[in-house]
Design a protein around this motif. Structure first.
Motif, PDB file in Angstrom:
ATOM      1  N   GLY A 293       0.809  -1.217   0.000  1.00  0.00           N
ATOM      2  CA  GLY A 293       0.000   0.000   0.000  1.00  0.00           C
ATOM      3  C   GLY A 293       0.839   1.262   0.000  1.00  0.00           C
ATOM      4  N   VAL A 294       1.791   1.357   0.932  1.00  0.00           N
ATOM      5  CA  VAL A 294       2.618   2.563   1.006  1.00  0.00           C
ATOM      6  C   VAL A 294       3.541   2.662  -0.206  1.00  0.00           C
ATOM      7  N   GLY A 295       3.972   1.506  -0.741  1.00  0.00           N
ATOM      8  CA  GLY A 295       4.805   1.537  -1.946  1.00  0.00           C
ATOM      9  C   GLY A 295       4.044   2.058  -3.147  1.00  0.00           C
ATOM     10  N   SER A 296       2.771   1.699  -3.242  1.00  0.00           N
ATOM     11  CA  SER A 296       1.957   2.210  -4.344  1.00  0.00           C
ATOM     12  C   SER A 296       1.793   3.718  -4.241  1.00  0.00           C
ATOM     13  N   ARG A 297       1.574   4.214  -3.018  1.00  0.00           N
ATOM     14  CA  ARG A 297       1.450   5.665  -2.838  1.00  0.00           C
ATOM     15  C   ARG A 297       2.761   6.378  -3.166  1.00  0.00           C
ATOM     16  N   LEU A 298       3.877   5.761  -2.805  1.00  0.00           N
ATOM     17  CA  LEU A 298       5.169   6.382  -3.095  1.00  0.00           C
ATOM     18  C   LEU A 298       5.446   6.382  -4.597  1.00  0.00           C
ATOM     19  N   LYS A 304       4.104  11.594 -10.030  1.00  0.00           N
ATOM     20  CA  LYS A 304       3.600  12.968  -9.970  1.00  0.00           C
ATOM     21  C   LYS A 304       4.751  13.968 -10.001  1.00  0.00           C
ATOM     22  N   THR A 305       5.835  13.653  -9.281  1.00  0.00           N
ATOM     23  CA  THR A 305       6.985  14.561  -9.268  1.00  0.00           C
ATOM     24  C   THR A 305       7.622  14.665 -10.654  1.00  0.00           C
ATOM     25  N   GLN A 329       8.454  10.116 -23.424  1.00  0.00           N
ATOM     26  CA  GLN A 329       7.986   8.790 -23.033  1.00  0.00           C
ATOM     27  C   GLN A 329       7.707   8.734 -21.539  1.00  0.00           C
ATOM     28  N   ASP A 330       8.596   9.344 -20.724  1.00  0.00           N
ATOM     29  CA  ASP A 330       8.347   9.417 -19.284  1.00  0.00           C
ATOM     30  C   ASP A 330       7.056  10.156 -18.986  1.00  0.00           C
ATOM     31  N   ARG A 337      -0.764   7.468 -15.062  1.00  0.00           N
ATOM     32  CA  ARG A 337      -0.944   7.161 -13.638  1.00  0.00           C
ATOM     33  C   ARG A 337      -1.412   8.375 -12.845  1.00  0.00           C
ATOM     34  N   VAL A 338      -1.000   9.561 -13.261  1.00  0.00           N
ATOM     35  CA  VAL A 338      -1.327  10.796 -12.549  1.00  0.00           C
ATOM     36  C   VAL A 338      -2.193  11.666 -13.461  1.00  0.00           C
ATOM     37  N   ASP A 339      -3.312  12.108 -12.968  1.00  0.00           N
ATOM     38  CA  ASP A 339      -4.230  12.914 -13.783  1.00  0.00           C
ATOM     39  C   ASP A 339      -3.800  14.377 -13.739  1.00  0.00           C
ATOM     40  N   GLN A 340      -2.821  14.722 -14.586  1.00  0.00           N
ATOM     41  CA  GLN A 340      -2.345  16.098 -14.655  1.00  0.00           C
ATOM     42  C   GLN A 340      -2.346  16.614 -16.092  1.00  0.00           C
TER      43      GLN A 340
END
Length: 774
Positions: A293-298, A304-305, A329-330, A337-340
């Protein structure tokens, strides 16, 4: 009294446990005193109060208290004793925090934590001071006799200790705890730890550990610091990851960095995460499950970063394309994965407005960046939603620029210097693609993306040229500009290599624009071939220094006209050539354009001979200096006829640069029969130099043609407004469609009416246009 007496007898019997006399009561009193002594908080700084207790005696006392049902009262006494001695902990906290606040050194926080852990263990109802008295007792589980007191006393003690601790910790402890967590990164080996930390751990453990930070994390958990500062611990971890990404990924665009960063996180961050998030794991698989769980958040924060970093750099990434494909590509993977996506659109639109869409940027540079944006955003978002949102301001701005079409067409027929960068040589040449409606019967049809706007339409990816042409509503403007540009290039050819134009460009343009659109261009190429053949025939009949390009008036774009008169010797050569042409083709006549073409001259002066290829106007001017040595600009213009003054100055500048003429007074030139030093040679005034550098093209541009045509249509507009009064722009557009040859859209008409308003010809109010009353 009877009820009280009954209760007294029951309590006495309970405490006496059915023993004769008061034997049981005395035993309970002794057990109570011994248990209170065992549970009494001790001062760590007073060695006299430290001791050991007989384990069997402690167990026996607890048994008696349990049988007498006095555990709750013992716990109340214990809690009250803890409260009376809490000032000892407060003093230690204040002392260590004063040291930290004066030095900002995290070692004082570490010492405070380990000191608090000693207080916690010393006061806890645990077997720390028990000495086993027999092998059988020594093998018994250490906490078995404590469990007889009930789990409540343990939880009550822990809550009481932590509540007091958190109430006395100052605000600066948060900063110190953050510094200490930062320090734990990289402490998986004893050699990487500072000496003071190794000293603290050794003093508290007395034996080597597999990881030097284990006691710290154990203390954090026992003292409740992990639960209280959980967000701070995760925040420190996130900051550590962010710092690494900024350091290693900034302006690193040539290769994908997401995979490498994830590898670094697996090597450096995951082992560190075992202590705060998976300390109780007994196997590697169990630790993996606990860290999932914490690994997925990290990992989400890592994506996001990187997405934030690439979003800030997106404009420069596009400028650096195709060398920046790794960063694209990155960005594509991170956006999945991140909605930005909206932040990316806003950032790129702001950067375009600030750095691209302004008058200081060249149109070719804007087009080059726009093409790079198309190619980059196709990588990041193949459906094209991001491109649709980002490109709209660029397309609207390019439509407002007069030279946009010219630059796009130049990229189609030009060489590397004039814009080939817009066309990818590896991209297949396809006809211009028009937007198509969705085919819902297609088995591979997919709905529009969820963030697509109402105006978005999913289209198959088209080539860059089709995208650029779609900036305008019709490709007819491009065809006209293409004819003008091709005419300019053909007329500029002096070595007869115009067939290269056909091989290199015309066949490609036929594929893009179609055969019909290129018919006029085919006629121009045919004229060049026929002109060369005609000149060869005339030269065979009578040799002439003139090699004209003979074109069909009705198939070529309008050419620049002028009424200036050539010198007699030049005019005689033209007349002789015209006679030979009429003899060869009796049904045709030559209509010379004296201002176009190039003459190769040799100027013989007193001390030198100068060879130069010049325009007819330049040759006419220098020929006049054969009559006298000094001329003014106005005198020269009077001799050659109607010539623009700026064009005259430009022609004279050529001879000044060659050292043949010298400007003595304002607009007065003298022939230099004898060369002068470069330092004494005068030049054209600097204030006029910029204007004189611009060459006038031989072919009238599309904008000039449109301006001339709009002057004709102005007569229609003027008649409408005079006869019908005030009219709206839509009404004027509708009526102008009946005028012969009118093919302007309403935006072009609006721009023309605005220009007429600035000249004082019309006025506008509430959308109605009327003639200006003089």
């Amino acid at each position: 009294m009877n009820e009280a007496a009954v209760k007294w007898r029951l309590c006495f019997a309970n405490l006496n446990r059915g023993e004769p006399g008061i034997v049981g009561l005395l035993e309970f009193s002794e057990a109570w005193a011994f248990a209170k002594e065992y549970l009494m908080p001790r001062d760590l700084s007073d060695p006299r109060q430290k001791g050991t207790f007989d384990k069997a005696k402690v167990m026996a006392a607890v048994e008696i208290i349990v049988k007498c049902k006095m555990v709750q009262y013992l716990m109340d006494e214990f809690v009250e004793d803890i409260r009376r001695h809490q000032n000892m902990i407060t003093n230690d906290v204040e002392k260590h925090m004063d040291q930290y606040e004066s030095t900002s050194d995290p070692q004082h926080i570490a010492r405070l934590v380990m000191r608090l852990m000693r207080w916690f263990n010393a006061w806890a109802p645990s077997p720390e001071y028990v000495t086993p008295i027999s092998p059988s007792l020594a093998t018994e589980p250490a906490h078995s006799f404590i469990s007889r007191l009930g789990a409540t006393i343990i939880s009550t003690y822990t809550l009481l200790f932590q509540t007091h601790l958190f109430s006395v910790l100052p605000p600066s402890f948060t900063r110190g705890f953050r510094d200490l967590i930062h320090l734990t990164f990289g402490l998986t080996h004893r050699s990487s730890a500072p000496e003071w930390l190794a000293e603290i751990i050794d003093n508290s453990q007395g034996q080597p550990l597999p990881r030097i930070d284990i006691p710290l994390w154990a203390a954090f958990e026992d003292l409740g610091l992990l639960d209280r500062y959980e967000s701070l611990v995760s925040g420190v971890c996130h900051e550590y990851v962010e710092a690494h990404i900024i350091e290693t990924c900034t302006k690193k665009w040539d290769e994908p960095m997401l995979y490498k960063t994830r590898e670094w996180m697996a090597d450096k961050i995951v082992p560190w995460m075992v202590m705060p998030y998976a300390r109780g794991a007994r196997t590697a698989e169990e630790a993996r499950v606990m860290l999932q769980g914490v690994g997925s958040r990290l990992d989400f924060h890592l994506c996001k970063t990187i997405a934030d970093l690439r979003t800030r750099e997106i404009f420069d990434i596009i400028v650096d394309y195709p060398d920046s494909q790794g960063a694209l590509q990155d960005l594509k993977e991170c956006l999945q994965r991140v909605d930005q996506r909206s932040q990316l659109v806003q950032s790129l639109r702001k950067a375009n407005k600030r750095r691209l869409l302004h008058p200081g940027a060249d149109t070719k540079d804007i087009l080059t960046q726009y093409v790079s944006i198309i190619r980059c955003l196709r990588i990041v978002d193949p459906p094209g939603v991001l491109l649709f949102k980002v490109a709209d301001p660029i397309r609207r701005y390019l439509r407002e620029r007069d030279d946009t079409i010219r630059c796009i067409v130049a990229s189609l027929v030009g060489d590397g210097e004039s814009g080939d960068s817009l066309v990818d040589e590896n991209e297949p040449i396809v006809p211009l693609q028009q937007p198509q409606a969705d085919d819902y019967s297609d088995a591979n049809w997919e709905p529009e993306p969820i963030d697509a706007g109402p105006d978005f339409r999913t289209n198959k990816p088209s080539d860059v040229i089709s995208t650029l042409v779609s900036i305008y509503d019709s490709k007819e403007l491009f065809v006209k500009e293409l004819q003008v540009l091709l005419a300019q290039r053909l007329l500029a050819i002096t070595d007869g290599s115009f067939e290269r134009e056909k091989r290199r460009n015309i066949e490609i343009l036929k594929i893009r624009f179609g055969e019909a659109a290129l018919q006029v261009c085919e006629v121009m190429l045919k004229d060049m071939t026929d002109s060369k053949r005609t000149d060869q025939h005339i030269q065979a009949q009578k040799t002439s220094v003139v090699h004209p390009t003979i074109v069909s008036k009705h198939f070529w774009p309008a050419l620049q006209t002028s009424n200036f008169v050539l010198p007699e010797r030049l005019k005689k050569v033209q007349d002789d050539y015209s006679k030979e042409f009429t003899t060869f083709k009796p049904d045709k006549r030559l209509n010379w354009l004296p201002q176009l073409g190039t003459l190769s001259l040799e100027i013989e002066l007193d001390d030198r001979t100068i060879s130069a290829d010049v325009s007819p106007l330049e040759a006419a001017f220098i020929d006049l200096f054969s009559d006298k040595d000094i001329w003014t600009v106005n005198e020269l213009i009077d001799k050659v006829g109607s010539v623009d003054k700026m064009a005259a100055l430009r022609a004279l500048t050529t001879w000044v640069d060659l050292g043949v003429l010298k400007e003595e007074d304002d607009e007065q030139f003298r022939l230099l029969n004898v060369a002068e030093d470069a330092s004494s040679s005068s030049r054209i005034a600097p204030s006029r130099s910029a204007a004189l550098m611009e060459e006038v093209p031989a072919v009238v541009t599309v904008q000039q043609q449109q301006a001339e045509q709009m002057k004709v249509f102005w007569k229609f507009i003027e008649g409408m407004l005079r006869n019908l009064g005030a009219l709206s722009l839509d009404r004027i557009q509708t009526m102008l469609k009946f005028a012969p040859g009118y093919d302007r859209n309403i935006d072009q008409l609006s721009a023309f009416m605005e220009a007429a308003r600035r000249e004082g010809l019309v006025t506008s109010k509430d959308g109605m246009w009327r003639l200006h009353q003089r």
